[in-house]
Design a protein around this motif. Structure first.
Motif, PDB file in Angstrom:
ATOM      1  N   UNK A  88      -4.464   5.761   8.796  1.00 29.62           N
ATOM      2  CA  UNK A  88      -4.689   4.808   7.715  1.00 29.62           C
ATOM      3  C   UNK A  88      -5.100   3.411   8.165  1.00 29.62           C
ATOM      4  N   UNK A  89      -4.650   2.984   9.346  1.00 29.66           N
ATOM      5  CA  UNK A  89      -4.969   1.637   9.812  1.00 29.66           C
ATOM      6  C   UNK A  89      -6.472   1.464   9.995  1.00 29.66           C
TER       7      UNK A  89
ATOM      8  N   UNK B 270       3.744  -0.099  -4.516  1.00 29.20           N
ATOM      9  CA  UNK B 270       4.357  -0.586  -3.276  1.00 29.20           C
ATOM     10  C   UNK B 270       3.772  -1.935  -2.873  1.00 29.20           C
ATOM     11  N   UNK B 271       2.490  -2.120  -3.152  1.00 31.17           N
ATOM     12  CA  UNK B 271       1.833  -3.386  -2.785  1.00 31.17           C
ATOM     13  C   UNK B 271       2.389  -4.559  -3.600  1.00 31.17           C
TER      14      UNK B 271
ATOM     15  N   UNK C 222      -4.130  -9.434   5.257  1.00 31.82           N
ATOM     16  CA  UNK C 222      -5.152 -10.470   5.070  1.00 31.82           C
ATOM     17  C   UNK C 222      -5.774 -10.871   6.410  1.00 31.82           C
ATOM     18  N   UNK C 223      -4.959 -10.978   7.460  1.00 32.91           N
ATOM     19  CA  UNK C 223      -5.467 -11.358   8.783  1.00 32.91           C
ATOM     20  C   UNK C 223      -6.448 -10.324   9.322  1.00 32.91           C
ATOM     21  N   UNK C 224      -6.174  -9.045   9.061  1.00 30.18           N
ATOM     22  CA  UNK C 224      -7.098  -7.996   9.506  1.00 30.18           C
ATOM     23  C   UNK C 224      -8.440  -8.153   8.809  1.00 30.18           C
TER      24      UNK C 224
ATOM     25  N   UNK D 253      -6.169  -3.708   1.801  1.00 36.10           N
ATOM     26  CA  UNK D 253      -5.261  -3.162   0.793  1.00 36.10           C
ATOM     27  C   UNK D 253      -6.015  -2.406  -0.284  1.00 36.10           C
ATOM     28  N   UNK D 254      -7.181  -2.921  -0.706  1.00 38.67           N
ATOM     29  CA  UNK D 254      -7.980  -2.251  -1.730  1.00 38.67           C
ATOM     30  C   UNK D 254      -8.449  -0.883  -1.224  1.00 38.67           C
TER      31      UNK D 254
END
Length: 380
Positions: free
Chosen positions: A93-94, A122-123, A135-137, A158-159
């Motif tokens: 997933x990453x 969960x988000x 956000x940093x990614x 996240x989206x």
């Protein structure tokens, strides 16, 4: 013979949980190629998979290079193999562009989660630190140019993870550990497969038979390199009516000064074996460590630092299989009191034993393997 391509980013916590799937698929007669950085070559080849290194990537990357270069290197390497005519792509997933890579290769995909799965529910309730890491990614690792060059139909991590879903998702946690479980449909499979146990250096001998019960195990993997905390542990537990196994990781044991007789310090331990002798585990709450503690039925004291560790610690507390404390406690009494609470209150041990039993009773491993192969056959 089916041809499966597995791809991953160069981080232990994301690669290690995926190796049992590679090994099991190969044992069933499938051919698996696995793309990753060269530091994982030996681990990957041990499963029987054919290792493929990233194109244009350092042999020994720094942590900064891993974050800056690995997404693009993995993407480019995967796309370059289009002519290999794979039947299925399996991604973690990453590396959220994975589903788009599969579409460009013209094959179906399966997603693996090395941590709890993400949904809108969960988000919404995730910690600020967790959201900031995502956000940093987006800003430092991907950026608008890479998103555009990879032809990604989403603007943020996240989206992508929440909304761009394949038809099969394997989540490597106990089902009852999943936050907001009701928000995930039947395309999500929860399982904790058996991991390969690391071979301990022959020079390390942990004398369990000499230790006074209870046994406290302290480990923060490679995340903590400040010896001041470990010295604090020596002060808290030294010469008490218990034993401590301390995995000091990057900190050399000899740098800690005089070590009390009831404390055993090692720069590496075989964690699965140690947990099977342990009564309480003080941990940073990486998901691999949490899974291993649950399998051993050991309550946890949680001291999370970053990313999913914070969410894991909160869930451990919610399920009453452990308790969260300050990650940098100013008062040593907080650690000592929490150890005593977990030892003396049977609810923690009882609850974690229930989840441990769930892993044996509700394993969907064979069903998962069969469904992965069905996707290959459909593509053929």
């Amino acid at each position: 013979m089916t041809r499966i391509l597995m791809i991953n980013l160069p981080f232990d916590g994301h690669v290690n949980p995926t190796l049992p799937l590679a090994k099991a698929l190969i044992a069933r007669g499938n051919n698996v190629d696995y793309i990753c950085s060269k530091q994982f070559k030996e681990k990957i080849e041990k499963t029987g998979a054919n290792f493929i290194p990233y194109n244009s990537f350092p042999d020994i990357p720094t942590e900064k290079e891993k974050k800056k270069l690995s997404f693009q290197a993995l993407y480019d390497t995967s796309i370059s193999l289009k002519e290999n005519n794979y039947d299925l792509l399996i991604y973690e997933m990453f590396f959220y562009p994975g589903i788009q890579v599969a579409k460009q290769l013209g094959i179906p995909s399966v997603r693996q989660f090395s941590q709890s799965a993400w949904s809108e529910e969960t988000w919404k309730s995730a910690s600020k630190v967790f959201k900031f890491s995502s956000f940093l990614i987006d800003t430092q690792v991907m950026g608008k140019k890479r998103i555009k060059s990879m032809q990604l139909p989403f603007d943020s991590m996240d989206d992508a993870i929440i909304h761009s879903k394949p038809n099969m998702n394997i989540v490597y946690i106990p089902e009852s550990f999943q936050k907001c479980r009701e928000s995930f449909n039947d395309t999500f499979y929860f399982v904790v497969p058996e991991q390969e146990t690391k071979i301990m250096n022959e020079a390390v001998n942990i004398p369990y038979e000499e230790m006074k019960k209870p046994i406290i195990y302290i480990s923060f993997g490679s995340i903590l390199s400040d010896k001041s905390f470990y010295k604090k542990c020596l002060k808290i537990f030294g010469n008490k009516n218990l034993s401590v196994i301390l995995n000091s990781g990057k900190v050399k044991p000899e740098s800690l000064g005089d070590i009390p007789n009831n404390i055993y310090v090692y720069s590496f331990v075989p964690q699965v074996d140690v947990l099977n002798h342990t009564d309480v585990f003080i941990t940073h709450c990486g998901m691999n460590s949490v899974n291993e503690a649950i399998k051993a039925g050991v309550p946890m004291i949680c001291m999370p630092f970053i990313n999913d560790q914070i969410e894991n610690a909160n869930q451990i507390t919610n399920l009453k299989i452990g308790k969260r404390i300050h990650s940098f406690p100013s008062r040593t009494k907080e650690i000592e009191d929490t150890v005593q609470e977990l030892l003396n209150n049977p609810i923690y041990k009882s609850n974690i034993e229930k989840i441990k039993n769930e892993l044996h009773e509700n394993s969907k491993w064979n069903e998962i393997l069969e469904n992965v192969e069905k996707l290959c056959f459909k593509n053929e």
